[in-house]
Design a protein around this motif. Sequence first.
Motif, PDB file in Angstrom:
ATOM      1  N   LEU A 139       8.753   7.398  -3.886  1.00 24.29           N
ATOM      2  CA  LEU A 139       8.210   8.247  -4.654  1.00 24.29           C
ATOM      3  C   LEU A 139       8.558   9.923  -4.411  1.00 24.29           C
ATOM      4  O   LEU A 139       8.557  10.345  -5.654  1.00 24.29           O
ATOM      5  CB  LEU A 139       6.664   8.320  -4.778  1.00 24.29           C
TER       6      LEU A 139
ATOM      7  N   SER B  62      -3.673  -0.107  -8.672  1.00 27.49           N
ATOM      8  CA  SER B  62      -3.934  -1.296  -7.775  1.00 27.49           C
ATOM      9  C   SER B  62      -5.176  -2.136  -8.537  1.00 27.49           C
ATOM     10  O   SER B  62      -5.832  -1.677  -9.136  1.00 27.49           O
ATOM     11  CB  SER B  62      -4.462  -0.974  -6.558  1.00 27.49           C
TER      12      SER B  62
ATOM     13  N   GLN C 256       0.802  -1.083  -0.064  1.00 22.61           N
ATOM     14  CA  GLN C 256       0.155  -0.126   0.083  1.00 22.61           C
ATOM     15  C   GLN C 256       0.838   1.342   0.155  1.00 22.61           C
ATOM     16  O   GLN C 256       1.706   1.391   0.752  1.00 22.61           O
ATOM     17  CB  GLN C 256      -1.053  -0.073   1.332  1.00 22.61           C
ATOM     18  N   ILE C 257       0.314   2.474  -0.604  1.00 21.40           N
ATOM     19  CA  ILE C 257       0.983   3.496  -0.578  1.00 21.40           C
ATOM     20  C   ILE C 257       0.871   4.244   0.813  1.00 21.40           C
ATOM     21  O   ILE C 257      -0.128   3.998   1.599  1.00 21.40           O
ATOM     22  CB  ILE C 257       0.659   4.490  -1.535  1.00 21.40           C
TER      23      ILE C 257
ATOM     24  N   LEU D  80       0.281  11.255  -6.478  1.00 22.65           N
ATOM     25  CA  LEU D  80       0.845   9.938  -6.516  1.00 22.65           C
ATOM     26  C   LEU D  80      -0.114   8.706  -5.690  1.00 22.65           C
ATOM     27  O   LEU D  80      -0.089   7.773  -6.126  1.00 22.65           O
ATOM     28  CB  LEU D  80       1.942  10.256  -5.488  1.00 22.65           C
TER      29      LEU D  80
ATOM     30  N   ARG E  37       9.453   1.920  -2.173  1.00 21.34           N
ATOM     31  CA  ARG E  37      10.334   2.668  -2.847  1.00 21.34           C
ATOM     32  C   ARG E  37       9.744   4.186  -2.463  1.00 21.34           C
ATOM     33  O   ARG E  37       8.378   4.241  -2.501  1.00 21.34           O
ATOM     34  CB  ARG E  37      10.300   2.271  -4.474  1.00 21.34           C
TER      35      ARG E  37
ATOM     36  N   ALA F 280      -1.377   5.541  -7.498  1.00 19.25           N
ATOM     37  CA  ALA F 280      -1.195   4.183  -6.888  1.00 19.25           C
ATOM     38  C   ALA F 280      -2.481   3.427  -6.740  1.00 19.25           C
ATOM     39  O   ALA F 280      -2.729   2.102  -6.952  1.00 19.25           O
ATOM     40  CB  ALA F 280      -0.648   4.213  -5.372  1.00 19.25           C
TER      41      ALA F 280
ATOM     42  N   ASP G 282       5.801   4.059  -1.890  1.00 15.66           N
ATOM     43  CA  ASP G 282       4.913   2.945  -2.692  1.00 15.66           C
ATOM     44  C   ASP G 282       4.814   1.644  -2.036  1.00 15.66           C
ATOM     45  O   ASP G 282       5.671   1.524  -0.809  1.00 15.66           O
ATOM     46  CB  ASP G 282       5.333   2.857  -4.055  1.00 15.66           C
TER      47      ASP G 282
END
Length: 181
Positions: A154, A181, A66-67, A173, A152, A177, A148
């Motif tokens: 972002l 999904s 999950q973001i 962003l 990572r 994301a 992310d």
Amino acid sequence: MAKIRPLMVLPPVIFLGLAALFYFGMQREDPDQLPSALSGKQAPPVVITQLGDLPGFDDATLRDGQIKLVNFWASWCAPCRVEHPNLSALSEQEGVPIYGVNYKDKPENALGFLAELGNPYAATGADSQGRMAINWGLYGVPETYVIDGEGRVLLRFAGPVTQRVIREQIAPLIEGAKGGS
């Protein structure tokens, strides 16, 4: 024929060098934002200690699919107080978890800050020595990272998160994301 001396050439060469640095420095996308060596790379390790009886988080949390946001903050930081309502609104409206890292603060002051203003964090921990902050390249608080689902980085945003920052940088962003999904 006049002989050219090195000292006669030096000022124009220095001027041209500075002019080139200025020109290329102004070509950055957002000149107000500091660059981050972490963009597109895995977030560094989470190295925190428990803050009171609040839930903590770890590296696995950053890679849960999950973001999320990681926000470095401190009770002694005036801009952290300013951004706090925006973080609370972002957490409630977007449903995006925010993980707090309390930076070089006294635990009782940090807990008092959250008791007074509310706790927007899904989990939080203390970085009392600043070791995690060094690994993350922190310039100062507040600083917020968008991470992310694979862990990572972002986006790194230095400074208080404002409604404009949410609207123009963070929300796109998040939407991207959610769309992926």
